[in-house]
Write an enzyme that holds these catalytic residues in place. Structure first.
Site, PDB file in Angstrom:
ATOM      1  N   GLY A 133     -28.454  26.437 -26.457  1.00 48.78           N
ATOM      2  CA  GLY A 133     -28.979  25.296 -27.704  1.00 48.78           C
ATOM      3  C   GLY A 133     -27.656  24.926 -28.148  1.00 48.78           C
ATOM      4  O   GLY A 133     -27.834  24.524 -29.554  1.00 48.78           O
ATOM      5  N   SER A 221     -25.871  27.861 -20.938  1.00 47.57           N
ATOM      6  CA  SER A 221     -25.626  26.650 -21.645  1.00 47.57           C
ATOM      7  C   SER A 221     -24.544  27.363 -22.757  1.00 47.57           C
ATOM      8  O   SER A 221     -23.550  28.031 -22.425  1.00 47.57           O
ATOM      9  CB  SER A 221     -26.772  26.040 -22.141  1.00 47.57           C
ATOM     10  OG  SER A 221     -26.329  24.695 -22.644  1.00 47.57           O
TER      11      SER A 221
END
Ligand SMILES: *[C@@H]1O[C@H](CO)[C@@H](O)[C@H](O)[C@H]1NC(C)=O
Ligand SMILES: *[C@@H]1O[C@H](CO)[C@@H](O)[C@H](O)[C@H]1NC(C)=O
Ligand SMILES: *[C@@H]1O[C@H](CO)[C@@H](O)[C@H](O)[C@H]1NC(C)=O
Ligand SMILES: *[C@@H]1O[C@H](CO)[C@@H](O)[C@H](O)[C@H]1NC(C)=O
Ligand SMILES: *[C@@H]1O[C@H](CO)[C@@H](O)[C@H](O)[C@H]1NC(C)=O
Ligand SMILES: *[C@@H]1O[C@H](CO)[C@@H](O)[C@H](O)[C@H]1NC(C)=O
Ligand SMILES: *[C@@H]1O[C@H](CO)[C@@H](O)[C@H](O)[C@H]1NC(C)=O
Ligand SMILES: *[C@@H]1O[C@H](CO)[C@@H](O)[C@H](O)[C@H]1NC(C)=O
Length: 563
Positions: A133, A221
């Site tokens: 995120g 990520s």
């Protein structure tokens, strides 16, 4: 959804009657006291959700390194629901198990019936999931990160694991930086939260039947940037907190490492907005401000730049990640690491039509301060030829409604942020320890409506996105509701989850019935296992040479990616 729920409860009933196992909600005693989790009959699993691993980060603990729990109790506390997410500004439905500064919690998913009543079953390896995120949003409660299916898979293949996930502070709440922050030692709170959660695992996972000497840190990520940063934290000093690493789409060198030149004015502005400017100790003053009053001023989207990221603080991160890699100052342990084919399609700016627009974006928009000559050379290395662009293998199609040069800019940003750094990391990791690299190459299934079920609804993700960032997550988590209904997708998911689980057990993803996965350095240019469905020809090994000149050139520039 109603159909799915019905199916699950029928399954539960069937299992309950045929297996004649009656289990109750599990109770585990740890250092501070006891927790009661939930027994899931449909999966024969125990889950413990929302267990605090550190103190509330509000008030005096705000912008402070996480504080260990220091409390005991005699009654049994409930661990049956995800804890609140740490503050963020995207307010995605997934994170809304509430949002609070009292957010540092951990979730544990284990097969039921292990290590109970003093039996001597082996302790299970731990897979410790760090959500992504962009370091600004996300939380462990997102349904995509439901660890139930992976744990179930691990039991089915005879390599059981315990799954763990955590919440950590994000955005300015977890990555604030200024001279005051640096001077008081309160840097890199997000990474310190993760390390404290890992310390909690060391102290307590044995009580759940987990093996504290076999912990794999694993993220996607920003979670993958973080795994890279944990691997090089304190120059490779792990303190025995973890033993293997898995990185999905993200390198420690991907993120900016801006310093106080960039962050000080941002900090000062926040201080000013809450009337702390004339306080003798502005940081102390920020801790006295109500959460509700402070909240609007830390909104990453309303602040210049993409948000708040880890910084080189001379402590957790003793130097720039690229330098630590070059010097071998990172933890030497087995690594499993990869990217998706079409990283970049979700970062590419829209509406880049001309060379001039692309030039301008690379000079001013991408945030790395490339000199003009460098930009010229990048444009030469990435010609405006859609056949060489991203998504790969989409020929002459330009997806021009996203910009005439969309595929060109997608290739460049994907290589800047992901494919280039991944290669640089792999080259350094493999000098010291076994390193297995993948490129995930299957366009995901997307649910098209909120009522898509495991057996219906949904379709192939749009061609312009290709095999975009995040595509492999559903496959790794082996979650049939997000992998989609197609049999070859289910089989690919079975393959990936098995490889990941085997790696967590042994540091090697290979095993019977799996495609051979060589170590990265078995060929001079590096080797990747391309992960794709049988319908696409099945997984195969490739030389790590796609867009090689471009990636190597961009990687040189990542070395000076700091301000
Ligand atoms: C509470 O648990 C933490 C984490 O395991 C541990 O470090 C701490 O010593 C415990 N405190 C007490 C008072 O038991
Ligand atoms: C827990 O029980 C012990 C023994 O009965 C008692 O001494 C202690 O005060 C109790 N602790 C709490 C937090 O209630
Ligand atoms: C954060 O700032 C953006 C940009 O100003 C705004 O659109 C958004 O509503 C803000 N988010 C919250 C939760 O306040
Ligand atoms: C825990 O993991 C370590 C490292 O893989 C292994 O040597 C040890 O045997 C395991 N312990 C148990 C009790 O399973
Ligand atoms: C995963 O999803 C299933 C089905 O919705 C649910 O029963 C289970 O509680 C979830 N597990 C976790 C760990 O969230
Ligand atoms: C800061 O002070 C100004 C002027 O006194 C006042 O209008 C404003 O509400 C204060 N802001 C906060 C966040 O306290
Ligand atoms: C870092 O600083 C540069 C300016 O030097 C800026 O363009 C970029 O957005 C900043 N990065 C972050 C993460 O704030
Ligand atoms: C539910 O799914 C069906 C097909 O699977 C679709 O026709 C229908 O429009 C969907 N309903 C909603 C409310 O999304």
């Amino acid at each position: 959804m109603a159909v799915l729920k019905l199916a699950v409860s029928l399954l539960a009933t069937t299992l309950g009657t045929t297996a004649a196992i009656t289990r109750v909600d599990p109770i585990v005693s740890i250092k501070n006291g006891s927790y009661e989790g939930l027994y899931l009959p449909a999966f024969d699993q125990d889950i413990f959700l929302g267990i605090p691993y550190a103190q509330d980060t509000g008030g005096a603990n705000r912008f402070r390194i996480p504080q260990s729990l220091d409390e005991t109790w005699n009654d049994t506390r409930a661990a049956k629901a995800y804890g609140p997410g740490c503050p963020d500004y995207y307010l995605s439905a997934e994170v809304l198990h509430g949002m609070s500064e009292n957010c540092l919690s951990i979730n544990i998913v284990r097969p039921a019936g292990i290590r109970q009543n003093g039996n001597e079953a082996p302790l299970l390896p731990v897979m410790f999931w760090i959500h992504g995120g962009a370091y600004q949003y996300g939380g462990s409660a997102q349904p995509q990160y439901n660890l139930t299916y992976l744990v179930q898979k691990s039991v089915d293949i005879g390599f059981p694991i315990i799954g763990v996930s955590l919440n950590y502070r994000k955005g300015g709440w977890g990555n604030m930086y200024s001279i005051e922050i640096q001077g008081s030692g309160n840097t890199n709170l997000a990474l310190r939260d993760m390390r404290l959660a890992l310390a909690w695992v060391q102290e307590n996972i044995g009580s759940f039947g987990g093996n504290a000497s076999s912990v794999t840190i694993w993220g996607q990520s920003a979670g993958s940037f973080a795994v890279g940063q944990l691997v090089m934290s304190y120059g490779g000093r792990t303190d025995g907190l973890f033993h293997r690493s898995i990185q999905e789409s993200g390198s420690a060198t991907t993120a900016w490492c801006n310093g106080s030149d960039w962050y000080q004015p941002i900090y000062n502005k926040i201080v000013d907005q809450v009337n702390c400017s004339s306080a003798p100790d502005t940081l102390e003053c920020l801790r006295t401000i109500d959460y509700e009053t402070l909240y609007p001023f830390l909104n990453s989207s309303a602040i210049p730049g993409p948000g708040f990221y880890p910084t080189v603080d001379g402590d957790v991160l003793p130097n720039y990640p690229s330098e630590l890699l070059r010097a071998g100052r990172f933890a030497h342990m087995p690594h499993l690491y990869g990217t998706v084919s079409d990283e970049g399609t979700d970062n590419a700016p829209l509406g880049i039509n001309t060379d001039a627009e692309l030039h301008n974006y690379l000079l001013y928009g991408v945030g790395f301060g490339f000199p003009a000559g460098t930009v010229d050379h990048i444009l030469e290395l990435y010609p405006d030829d859609p056949a060489q662009g991203v998504p790969v293998n989409t020929g002459a199609e330009r997806f021009a409604d996203r910009g005439w040069q969309y595929k060109r800019v997608a290739a460049i940003v994907g290589d800047i942020f992901y494919h280039g750094p991944r290669r640089y990391d792999a080259k350094h990791y493999v000098k010291y320890s076994p390193t297995y690299i993948y490129r995930f190459n299957t366009r995901p299934w997307e649910s098209t409506s909120s009522n898509a079920t495991i057996s219906g609804g949904g379709e192939l993700a749009p061609a312009y996105k290709g095999v975009e960032h995040f595509s492999e997550v559903a496959f790794v988590f082996a979650n049939p509701t997000t992998v989609g209904p197609w049999p070859e997708y289910r089989r690919l998911s079975s393959q990936l989850s098995t490889q990941w689980i085997r790696f967590a057990h042994t540091g090697n993803p290979n095993g019977p019935g799996l495609p051979h996965w060589p170590q990265y350095d078995e060929a001079e240019n590096g080797l990747n296992l391309v992960l794709q469905t049988e319908a696409q020809g099945g997984s195969y090994v490739e030389d790590d040479t796609y867009r090689l000149a471009g990636r190597e050139y961009l990687t040189q520039w990542s070395r000076r990616r700091h301000v």
